[in-house]
Design a protein around this motif. Structure first.
Motif, PDB file in Angstrom:
ATOM      1  N   MET A 171       0.828  -1.220   0.000  1.00 26.03           N
ATOM      2  CA  MET A 171       0.000   0.000   0.000  1.00 26.03           C
ATOM      3  C   MET A 171       0.852   1.256   0.000  1.00 26.03           C
ATOM      4  O   MET A 171       1.925   1.285   0.603  1.00 26.03           O
ATOM      5  N   ILE A 172       0.359   2.242  -0.644  1.00 25.69           N
ATOM      6  CA  ILE A 172       1.108   3.490  -0.741  1.00 25.69           C
ATOM      7  C   ILE A 172       0.267   4.621  -0.164  1.00 25.69           C
ATOM      8  O   ILE A 172      -0.928   4.738  -0.458  1.00 25.69           O
ATOM      9  N   GLU A 190      -3.393   1.064  -3.509  1.00 25.47           N
ATOM     10  CA  GLU A 190      -2.538  -0.023  -3.933  1.00 25.47           C
ATOM     11  C   GLU A 190      -1.406   0.481  -4.812  1.00 25.47           C
ATOM     12  O   GLU A 190      -1.591   1.404  -5.607  1.00 25.47           O
ATOM     13  N   GLU A 191      -0.284  -0.177  -4.688  1.00 24.05           N
ATOM     14  CA  GLU A 191       0.852   0.189  -5.520  1.00 24.05           C
ATOM     15  C   GLU A 191       0.521  -0.095  -6.988  1.00 24.05           C
ATOM     16  O   GLU A 191      -0.165  -1.074  -7.300  1.00 24.05           O
ATOM     17  N   GLY A 192       0.980   0.785  -7.853  1.00 23.60           N
ATOM     18  CA  GLY A 192       0.736   0.553  -9.277  1.00 23.60           C
ATOM     19  C   GLY A 192      -0.502   1.246  -9.797  1.00 23.60           C
ATOM     20  O   GLY A 192      -0.711   1.323 -10.997  1.00 23.60           O
ATOM     21  N   SER A 193      -1.338   1.786  -8.881  1.00 20.01           N
ATOM     22  CA  SER A 193      -2.506   2.498  -9.390  1.00 20.01           C
ATOM     23  C   SER A 193      -2.098   3.906  -9.780  1.00 20.01           C
ATOM     24  O   SER A 193      -1.039   4.405  -9.399  1.00 20.01           O
ATOM     25  N   PRO A 229       1.738   7.048 -12.096  1.00 24.51           N
ATOM     26  CA  PRO A 229       1.560   6.120 -10.983  1.00 24.51           C
ATOM     27  C   PRO A 229       1.783   6.813  -9.639  1.00 24.51           C
ATOM     28  O   PRO A 229       2.610   7.721  -9.537  1.00 24.51           O
ATOM     29  N   ALA A 238       3.041   7.482  -5.826  1.00 24.62           N
ATOM     30  CA  ALA A 238       4.302   7.188  -5.149  1.00 24.62           C
ATOM     31  C   ALA A 238       4.159   7.571  -3.686  1.00 24.62           C
ATOM     32  O   ALA A 238       3.338   8.433  -3.326  1.00 24.62           O
ATOM     33  N   GLU A 239       4.950   6.944  -2.861  1.00 27.66           N
ATOM     34  CA  GLU A 239       4.883   7.168  -1.420  1.00 27.66           C
ATOM     35  C   GLU A 239       5.093   8.645  -1.095  1.00 27.66           C
ATOM     36  O   GLU A 239       6.004   9.293  -1.614  1.00 27.66           O
TER      37      GLU A 239
END
Ligand code: FES
Ligand code: FES
Lengths: 308, 233
Positions: free
Chosen positions: B1-2, B14-17, B67, B69-70
């Motif tokens: 998760m980000i 979610e990562e990649g979204s 995308p 990012a954190e």
């Protein structure tokens, strides 16, 4: 999946001639399995045909399994690819900023006038194709005109006629090759003066030189590339490598070899008359590619003649 | 998760979204034009721009392709975003004024003027039809050709495609041709001519004068008239 052209619309299809697609499977085989091989494949096809024939692209589509839209998209995206047949000589005039301020537009106009075509077109006799580019990276030499890969610097209007004439007579490198030491020759039999060019047989996409040869009781035809400097040749029967053959004229049957011997292997050299005044000598031993051009005083100096 | 912040609200996605996904998840609306669920993001129209980063680092990116990012800080409706979006719409209006989709977007964003040279393009090269054809219809009958000014969408070699099944998916997703046929009198609304046609893309050899392979489509006449008028000028 294949696309059949029911009616090629627009300027793309070349309707007059059937394109010989023999070279394509070979090209595809060479790049089989490579990633990102589409552009190299298209480049190779363009080197062989001078442009990208529609049939060839369709073959690429069906053989490689790529989608037709992708192949066509790439083929139309890059300026380097042409979908219409180009002339034997490609004339490229730079209209970039540096060349522009030094009068490139006048040069372009003059070229258009003398060739009777406009940008992107090919003359009716299929000799010249005119293209414009925006900077060739040789700005200090502007205005720049490139004919068949040969750069002409600081071009003035008055020189254009000569440049085009040189290109026409083959004094500038042929468009079939990008190596600067190759140029096409047209040869005759030195005895009967009959032409030796075989229009129906092409090597290096130029008519080949045809000769009769015989060795050890067998005889047949030998075809040499008319591109001086190219080792390309085709023999009708199997001549053992390393053995010399008897070369004769297919018209008058006069023996053409024997006057000189090869400087590298001492086999007899055959001699042919080159149109424009020169003699072409080549070694008659299979495997020896020794060739030389004897320039008797001539109007046509093959290297650098028109390039100063 | 980000974890990221959108308009000051912290969210974990979610990562990649993409930013667009994340904003939609939080309920912040971002207008889109060339984005469609089920098709790969393409980032052609730039309507969906948002601002990321802070201070001098802040920049505009297309949210449909960017995308997450954190620790990212996103503003979906800052002054800069709104101004840029308006400009983009104005430019789209300049090239394709007859598109109902663009008109609606423009009016929703308060675009009241169009200061550029008016054109009547029948395509804004958003690539929706190309992606639809390839990704959802598994056909790949149409694609982009050439580049720059000459870039266009159509079949290879401009001949009737054998892979095309006349599904009409391309026209269905096209923002430029939906409800377009108002001809010269906008108040007359749509003519409905196209609606009564059998599947589009029908027995037509040349697409030259036609938009989206439809025939008859009066809207195409606008383009032609504009061209002749330009030539006469
Ligand atoms: S402008 Fe002609 S070479 Fe650069
Ligand atoms: S919707 Fe994101 S660029 Fe078009």
């Amino acid at each position: 999946m294949s696309l059949t052209a029911n009616k090629p619309s627009g300027g793309h299809g070349n309707t007059e001639e059937k394109v010989n697609l023999k070279a394509i499977p070979e090209i595809l085989k060479r790049h089989a399995g490579e990633r990102g091989s589409l552009i190299p494949i298209l480049e190779d096809i363009q080197t062989v045909y001078g442009y990208l024939p529609e049939e060839a692209l369709k073959l690429v589509v069906s053989e490689t399994g790529r989608s037709a839209t992708d192949v066509y998209g790439v083929a139309t995206f890059y300026r380097a690819f042409s979908l219409t047949p180009r002339g034997r000589h490609l004339v490229c005039v730079c209209l970039g900023t540096a060349c522009h301020v030094r009068g490139a537009s006048a040069i372009a106009e003059e070229l258009k006038l003398q060739l009777g075509i406009s940008d992107g077109e090919t003359t009716a006799d299929k000799e010249f194709t005119l293209e414009t580019v925006n900077c060739l990276g040789a700005c200090a030499l502007g205005p720049v005109v490139v004919i068949d890969g040969h750069y002409f610097s600081k071009v003035r209007k008055s020189r254009i006629r000569q440049m085009l004439e040189d290109a026409r007579s083959g004094c500038i490198n042929s468009s079939a090759t990008d190596s600067s030491s190759m140029f096409p020759v047209t040869v005759n039999c030195p005895v009967c003066k009959g032409g030796l060019m075989d229009e129906n047989f092409t090597l290096d996409s130029l008519p080949a030189i045809q000769l009769s040869i015989s060795s050890a009781g067998v005889s047949g035809r030998l075809r040499l590339s008319s591109l001086y400097g190219s080792p390309e040749c085709a023999v009708e029967y199997d001549v053992p490598a390393g053995s010399a053959v008897e070369v004769s004229c297919p018209h008058c049957k006069a023996a053409l070899s024997g006057a000189l011997s090869c400087s590298s292997c001492a086999a007899p050299m055959a001699s042919l008359d080159v149109q424009g005044g020169a003699v072409l000598h080549f070694c008659s031993r299979r495997g020896c590619h020794n060739r030389s051009l004897d320039l008797t005083p001539s109007s046509c100096l093959p290297e650098g003649g028109g390039a100063k | 998760m980000i974890t990221l912040k959108i308009n000051g609200v912290t969210a974990a996605v979610e990562e990649g979204s993409t930013i667009l996904d994340a904003a939609g998840f939080l309920g912040f609306p971002i207008p889109t034009l060339c984005h469609m669920e089920g098709l790969t993001p393409y980032g052609a129209c730039r309507i969906c721009i948002v601002e990321i980063g802070e201070g001098v680092q802040a920049k505009l990116v297309s949210s449909c392709t960017y995308p997450v990012a954190e620790g990212m800080k996103v503003r979906t409706a800052s002054k800069r975003v709104l101004r840029a979006r308006k400009m983009i719409l104005e430019l789209l209006l300049a090239s394709c004024p007859q598109s109902k989709v663009i008109q609606d977007l423009a009016s929703a964003h308060g675009v009241r003027q169009q200061r550029f040279k008016q054109e009547h393009e029948d395509c804004i090269l958003c690539g929706l039809c190309v992606r639809m054809c390839k990704e959802q219809m598994m056909a790949g009958a149409i694609g982009f050709r050439s580049r720059g000014e000459k870039r266009s969408i159509g079949t290879p070699f401009d001949i009737k495609s054998e892979t095309c099944r006349l599904c009409g998916g391309c026209i269905y997703v096209c923002p430029a041709c939906q409800l377009r046929c108002t001809y010269t009198e906008p108040d007359k609304a749509i003519c409905g001519g196209c609606a009564n046609l059998p599947p589009p893309c029908a027995e037509k050899e040349a697409f030259d004068d036609m938009m989206c392979y439809m025939n008859p489509c009066v809207a195409c006449e606008i383009e032609k008239d504009a061209k002749t008028a330009n030539m006469m000028e």
